[in-house]
Design an enzyme around this catalytic site. Sequence first.
Site, PDB file in Angstrom:
ATOM      1  CD  GLU A  28       8.589  -0.990  -1.953  1.00 38.75           C
ATOM      2  OE1 GLU A  28       7.405  -0.598  -1.959  1.00 38.75           O
ATOM      3  OE2 GLU A  28       8.958  -2.015  -1.351  1.00 38.75           O
ATOM      4  CG  ASP A  66      14.860  -1.012   6.561  1.00 36.13           C
ATOM      5  OD1 ASP A  66      16.080  -0.855   6.694  1.00 36.13           O
ATOM      6  OD2 ASP A  66      14.108  -1.180   7.547  1.00 36.13           O
ATOM      7  CE  LYS A  72      -3.836  -1.935   2.744  1.00 34.54           C
ATOM      8  NZ  LYS A  72      -4.519  -1.796   4.034  1.00 34.54           N
ATOM      9  NE  ARG A  78      -1.485   2.235   4.669  1.00 31.91           N
ATOM     10  CZ  ARG A  78      -0.414   1.495   4.432  1.00 31.91           C
ATOM     11  NH1 ARG A  78       0.633   2.023   3.843  1.00 31.91           N
ATOM     12  NH2 ARG A  78      -0.376   0.217   4.783  1.00 31.91           N
TER      13      ARG A  78
END
Length: 232
Positions: free
Chosen positions: A149, A153, A68, A214
């Site tokens: 994306e 990480d 998401k 978000r």
Amino acid sequence: MARSKGIVIEDDFKGYPVDSFCIANSLKHDIDHVLIPGGLVDDRIERLACDIANDYSREPFSVLCVLKGGHQFFNSLLTKIRQYYRYSSFAAAANGKAKIADEDECNHHIHEEFIRIKSYEDDASSGKVQILGIENLDSLRGKNVLIVEDIIDTGKTMSQLMQTLQDYELKCCRVAALFLKRNPVNEFIPDYVGFEIPDKFIIGCSLDYNEYFRGLNHVCVISEHAKRKYST
Ligand code: 5GP
């Protein structure tokens, strides 16, 4: 195509106090500091859009959005790439070099696909990368693909996705990541990077912590208080 680390935010950067921006009072204890104001994110995406549009030079390509967290970056990036193509085509036409591209031509040029990947619980990688929707990606077979994306990480998510996409025999596959964390174990370096950031857990601009935050319109470092409050 030259790779760029993006805008580098150093480890000792203290960021901006929450009070410097319009952030809901209810969120103030959940944020340690603002790392990147939303306006700067937007301006950086504009430059990435120009770089990507130039690199593909009107060659057809498909964009694969990783949900998401990637959806805000994806929307903003595609809007700006399409704008770039419209403006350059318009300028060329004004100089008598080409016909004006209309909206349909731009829409036709960039094909959109979506998958969902889940790998994090709280602020750490669970070690399991779940890819949902991968079975519907036949339209990508043999195409130029740009993966969009939110953040890289450990690099595990992207390495696994790239490996899975090998079955589709893509013509060319590049990755655009809005954020690249300085994580010493990561070996995955994307082709396009918005910002290289310290190894801290960030929220906002579509990035969540267990589905919270978000909608926050700046990129912020989460507070220890919020990590405890919203932990699973
Ligand atoms: P990786 O597999 O590279 O360790 O992690 C990639 C995924 O982990 C991202 O797509 C994102 O969902 C999540 N992630 C990694 N770091 C952060 C972070 O600082 N904030 C948020 N919200 N998600 C992160």
